[in-house]
Structure formats: C-alpha cells, structure tokens
Design a protein around this motif. Structure first.
Motif, PDB file in Angstrom:
ATOM      1  N   ASN A   1       0.840  -1.208   0.000  1.00  0.00           N
ATOM      2  CA  ASN A   1       0.000   0.000   0.000  1.00  0.00           C
ATOM      3  C   ASN A   1       0.872   1.254   0.000  1.00  0.00           C
ATOM      4  N   LEU A   2       1.912   1.213   0.827  1.00  0.00           N
ATOM      5  CA  LEU A   2       2.809   2.369   0.925  1.00  0.00           C
ATOM      6  C   LEU A   2       3.420   2.702  -0.433  1.00  0.00           C
TER       7      LEU A   2
ATOM      8  N   ASP B   1       2.142   2.073  -3.268  1.00  0.00           N
ATOM      9  CA  ASP B   1       1.107   2.184  -4.304  1.00  0.00           C
ATOM     10  C   ASP B   1       1.153   1.016  -5.268  1.00  0.00           C
TER      11      ASP B   1
ATOM     12  N   GLU C   1       8.047  13.651  -3.754  1.00  0.00           N
ATOM     13  CA  GLU C   1       7.374  12.352  -3.663  1.00  0.00           C
ATOM     14  C   GLU C   1       8.122  11.436  -2.689  1.00  0.00           C
TER      15      GLU C   1
ATOM     16  N   GLY D   1       7.450  12.411   0.788  1.00  0.00           N
ATOM     17  CA  GLY D   1       6.129  11.923   1.209  1.00  0.00           C
ATOM     18  C   GLY D   1       6.196  10.453   1.582  1.00  0.00           C
ATOM     19  N   LEU D   2       6.919   9.713   0.792  1.00  0.00           N
ATOM     20  CA  LEU D   2       7.058   8.277   1.051  1.00  0.00           C
ATOM     21  C   LEU D   2       7.756   8.055   2.389  1.00  0.00           C
TER      22      LEU D   2
ATOM     23  N   ARG E   1       7.834  10.066   4.932  1.00  0.00           N
ATOM     24  CA  ARG E   1       6.940  10.442   6.036  1.00  0.00           C
ATOM     25  C   ARG E   1       5.933   9.328   6.307  1.00  0.00           C
ATOM     26  N   ARG E   2       5.335   8.814   5.225  1.00  0.00           N
ATOM     27  CA  ARG E   2       4.326   7.772   5.404  1.00  0.00           C
ATOM     28  C   ARG E   2       4.958   6.526   6.021  1.00  0.00           C
ATOM     29  N   ALA E   3       6.187   6.212   5.609  1.00  0.00           N
ATOM     30  CA  ALA E   3       6.861   5.029   6.152  1.00  0.00           C
ATOM     31  C   ALA E   3       7.099   5.172   7.641  1.00  0.00           C
TER      32      ALA E   3
ATOM     33  N   ASN F   1       5.338   6.935   9.678  1.00  0.00           N
ATOM     34  CA  ASN F   1       4.069   6.887  10.403  1.00  0.00           C
ATOM     35  C   ASN F   1       3.446   5.490  10.499  1.00  0.00           C
ATOM     36  N   LEU F   2       3.967   4.551   9.738  1.00  0.00           N
ATOM     37  CA  LEU F   2       3.344   3.223   9.753  1.00  0.00           C
ATOM     38  C   LEU F   2       3.638   2.467  11.025  1.00  0.00           C
TER      39      LEU F   2
END
Ligand SMILES: Cc1ncc(COP(=O)(O)O)c(C=O)c1O
Length: 457
Positions: free
Chosen positions: A31-32, A34, A446, A449-450, A452-454, A456-457
């Motif tokens: 999901n991370l 995409d 991008e 962003g990746l 940051r999302r990683a 936060n997981l």
C-alpha cells in the motif's frame, strides 16, 4: 493513469483475511508503495488488473517466469497430468516422470552432472548441496561470496552475510566463510586451508546487483576448488533455465561444477520445484548403500505435477528458442538502455547477461541533486530506488524492483517471451523516470512523502 489500492474489506476480496491471517506488514508495504493492485489475469509478459490496467512484468517473480505467465502449453500439460489420475506422492513407487526430467536436465547441464535430487524450492536445493558436499568431502565448512543470496532457510542463510536477513535468527551454521566476490587472493588463501567442503557461488550475483564476474575469476575459483579438494557448487536458481542465454550461465564461463542448483523457472511459473544436480561421486557419497537409499528426501520431492511442469517448461524453452532470444534481445536491450540513459549523471552502469539486466544508479555531483539524494539515502538506503520502482509502476505501468542486497541497482528481467516492442517500452519508461529524477522537484518531494508515510506506519 491513477492507481487504486485494493481496500481492506473490499467486496469479493480476501485482502482483509490476508491482512489478518497471513502478513499484514506485506500489505502495508505494498500500500505504501502504491503497488497493491488486484491482478486478474496474467499472460506472457503482461499482467492485467481488475481496474483495467495492463502492466508489463520486468521482474518475472525474480526469474520464475522465463516462459511467460500461464504459458498455454504448460497449463495444458498440467491439466493433462491431473486428468491421468496417476500415482502421486505414494512414497513407495518409482516416479518415472522424475527420471524423464532428471535425464533431460543432466543432458542439458552436461559436464559431470549425472544425478538429480528434486525439492520444492531453491533454498531446499541449497540445503541439499550443503549436506551433500559435507558427505562427499568429510569436511564441514562452506565458503561463499559476500553479497550473495542463496535462500532463507537456516543453512542457506548461513551463506549470506547481509545482516538484514540474518538478524534475530542466529546462531546459524558454524564454519562458513564469506569472501568478496572477485577476490581471488582471499579465496585461494581460505581454500588452501583444505577445511572447506564447498565453495558456493552464483555465477552472476543477482541480488547483489547483477554482478557479472570475469571469466578468469570463475575459472580460477574452479581451479582452486579442484586443487584443494573443495566441491564447486553453482547456484543457478536465478541464472539457470536460459535466463542468461545458455541453459546454465556456467556454460558461458566454461565451468564444470560438482553440484548445480536449479529452481524458480523450472516451475514453468506454476509449480514449486527445485533440482540439485550432482556428479556420480557426490551421489555415491550420500546414497551409499541400500540403507541410505532415502537418507535425504522430502515429501513433495518428485511429485508428478512439479515434474510435469519442469518437462513442459523445458519443451517451451527449447521449442521457442528462448535462450537464443534472451541472448540476442538482451544485447540490443542493454545497448538501447546505454544510449538512452547516457546523458544522465545518476546512471553509473548498465550491465547483465541475456535478459538478466541491472541499471546501477550513483549519487549525483550536482549540488541541487546531491542534497536530496543523500538526505533520502540517510532516511533509508532503499528510498531512492523505491521511488523509481514506484514511479515505473504507477506512471509507466511497469513492474520491476531494486536488488535485495544492492538498493541502487534496478532490475530488468522480463519473461524471455518479451517482445522487442515491450523492451522498447521499458527503455522509454525508464528514460522518462530518470529524466524526472534529474529535472523535477516533484520526484524528490514524492520521496519525502514516502519517507513520512513510512515513518508513520
Ligand atoms: C540465487 C538464489 N538462490 C536461492 C534462492 C532461494 O530460492 P527459494 O526462494 O525458492 O527458496 C534464491 C531466491 O531468490 C536465489 O535468488
């Protein structure tokens, strides 16, 4: 085209069950990136998704799909095998079909390889090789090349130095020694101790970054093995089955190993199977008497469906001349990649053999690129490569990956049935993504962003 991740709990999807009962971390990672799409149908080098995308496969399941996805001849052969209602896994008969496959494999491999042990995975093949080498030589140690990938069972993992794979799983096998790939002096010194049963090598290190050695290195390694009574074990799990142009990559280096391990593409992309090919001497050392007739075996070894898949895969590889195709197309593909990617400073090298290719990136010199590149490298060494992979997938509809033990090398290993047009599509896609990395701030935002999302997981 925008992607649509398959949502948890989506009607008709078992993603939530997978998430709950199998591996939620894997779902989260896809999901991370995409990359969590719902594949509906796969054929040749193409993957079709539920929402109408057509994705080109340049990963081939890490060299499983040499014959392409769901080759109709192999599918038919498997259906035919099932329809026979013949004996399967009785564990008390002679599975003749295993004899047929073993004979073909030994004849294709040549050299002194005259017997075959069948298993269900590459790792199982490596485990067999470790045991057989010990039985043959009476020695316990195993030498391997650093950076290698030989599988994740305890024995195979003992032949991989990368801490990422080993962490938390030790202690592994004692007496294993990792030598730099290409270091002949170090290799000679270690083998001269005559304490080692085998030298285990990939002829081209795949996960280490598609590292193609010199002929001299492998020839000399073989010579040292012979001189010191060490068995030469060649892991052709990724390189075999015509991936590099010849049946074994060993053939292009003039090697005559004592043991060769095949798996992945032997499956026809459909059935788990591996084959550990060995000399008569190795066989006799292991299966040395009636009492030891089944001293090394496994329940699914020699099962009819896997054997049929292997035979059918060989039929396709031979009748469609996929080795010659891999050789010719691989050369022109790398030439086009070199030409198209030449203007970009972050491209270090394009290399490979047959249709096992790698594109190596390097840190840029230009300050405006170097700063973000290094920042992302600090977040995670794989970050840059994963953004390339993600963009290739999301915007160019091409599936590929970076190497497991070298994150700056992008793989290009399509099924050997890939067309020239599809290869050209890859060249133009990677050119587009590389150009973006050199010219556009969005590529780097991008990545941010990746990251940051990683976190936060
Ligand atoms: C060179 C090599 N050897 C062995 C293995 C292990 O094979 P398996 O995953 O089937 O156990 C792999 C897996 O990727 C591999 O690349």
């Amino acid at each position: 085209m925008a992607t649509r991740a398959v949502s948890v709990g989506e009607k008709g999807s078992f993603t939530d069950s997978y998430q709950q009962y199998v591996n939620p971390q894997w779902v989260a990672l896809l999901n991370l990136l995409d990359m969590n799409v719902h594949y509906q149908r796969c054929s040749g080098a193409e993957l079709f998704t539920a929402d109408g995308r057509r994705i080109l496969d340049f990963l081939s399941g890490y060299c499983v799909h040499n014959t392409g996805h769901n080759h109709p001849y192999i599918v038919q052969a498997l259906k035919g095998e099932l329809d026979k209602s013949g004996p399967a896994m009785l564990q008390s008969h002679v599975p003749e079909i295993a004899g047929e496959l073993a004979e073909r494999l030994c004849k294709l491999a040549g050299g002194g390889l005259q017997k075959v042990y069948f298993g269900s995975s590459g790792s199982e093949g490596v485990e067999a090789a470790i045991k057989f080498a010990r039985a043959t030589t009476g020695r316990t140690g195993i030498v391997y090349a650093r950076g290698s990938f030989h599988g994740l069972t305890a024995g195979a993992l003992s032949l991989m130095n990368d801490a990422f794979w080993r962490e938390g799983f030790g202690p592994l096998l004692q007496n294993t020694e990792g030598i730099e790939f290409g270091d002949l002096l170090g290799l000679e010194r270690v083998l001269e101790t005559r304490r080692y049963a085998a030298l285990v090598l990939e002829p081209i290190q795949a996960e280490a970054g598609i590292r193609v050695p010199s002929n001299e290195y492998l020839q000399k390694a073989q010579e040292y093995c012979r001189r010191t009574g060490t068995l030469l074990v060649i892991d052709e799990v990724q390189t075999g089955m015509y991936r590099t142009g010849t049946f074994l990559a060993s053939h292009q280096f003039g090697l005559q190993p004592d043991i060769v391990i095949l798996a992945k593409a032997l499956s026809g992309g459909l059935m788990p199977v591996s084959a550990t090919l060995m000399t008569e001497k190795v066989y006799r050392s292991v299966y040395s008497s009636l009492r030891r007739a089944i001293v090394h075996t496994s329940t699914f070894s020699e099962n009819s469906l896997s054997m049929r898949a292997g035979l059918a895969a060989l039929d396709v590889l031979e009748s469609e001349r996929l080795g010659e195709r891999a050789m010719a197309l691989g050369e022109s593909f790398r030439a086009k990649l070199r030409e198209e990617l030449a203007p970009f400073e972050m491209i270090k090298e394009i290399r490979g053999m047959g249709l096992l290719c790698g594109i190596e990136f390097r840190a840029p010199n230009k300050l405006s690129l170097r700063v973000p590149f290094e920042a992302f490298h600090r977040v995670h060494p794989a970050m840059f490569g994963q953004v390339v992979v993600m963009r290739m997938f999301r915007e160019k509809n091409i599936l590929t990956q970076i190497c497991g033990n070298h994150f700056l090398v992008l793989k290009a290993a399509p099924p050997l049935v890939v067309s020239e047009r599809q290869l050209d599509e890859f060249v133009s896609a990677i050119r587009g993504v590389v150009k973006l990395a050199h010219t556009s701030a969005t590529f780097w935002s991008e990545a941010l962003g990746l990251a940051r999302r990683a976190v936060n997981l």
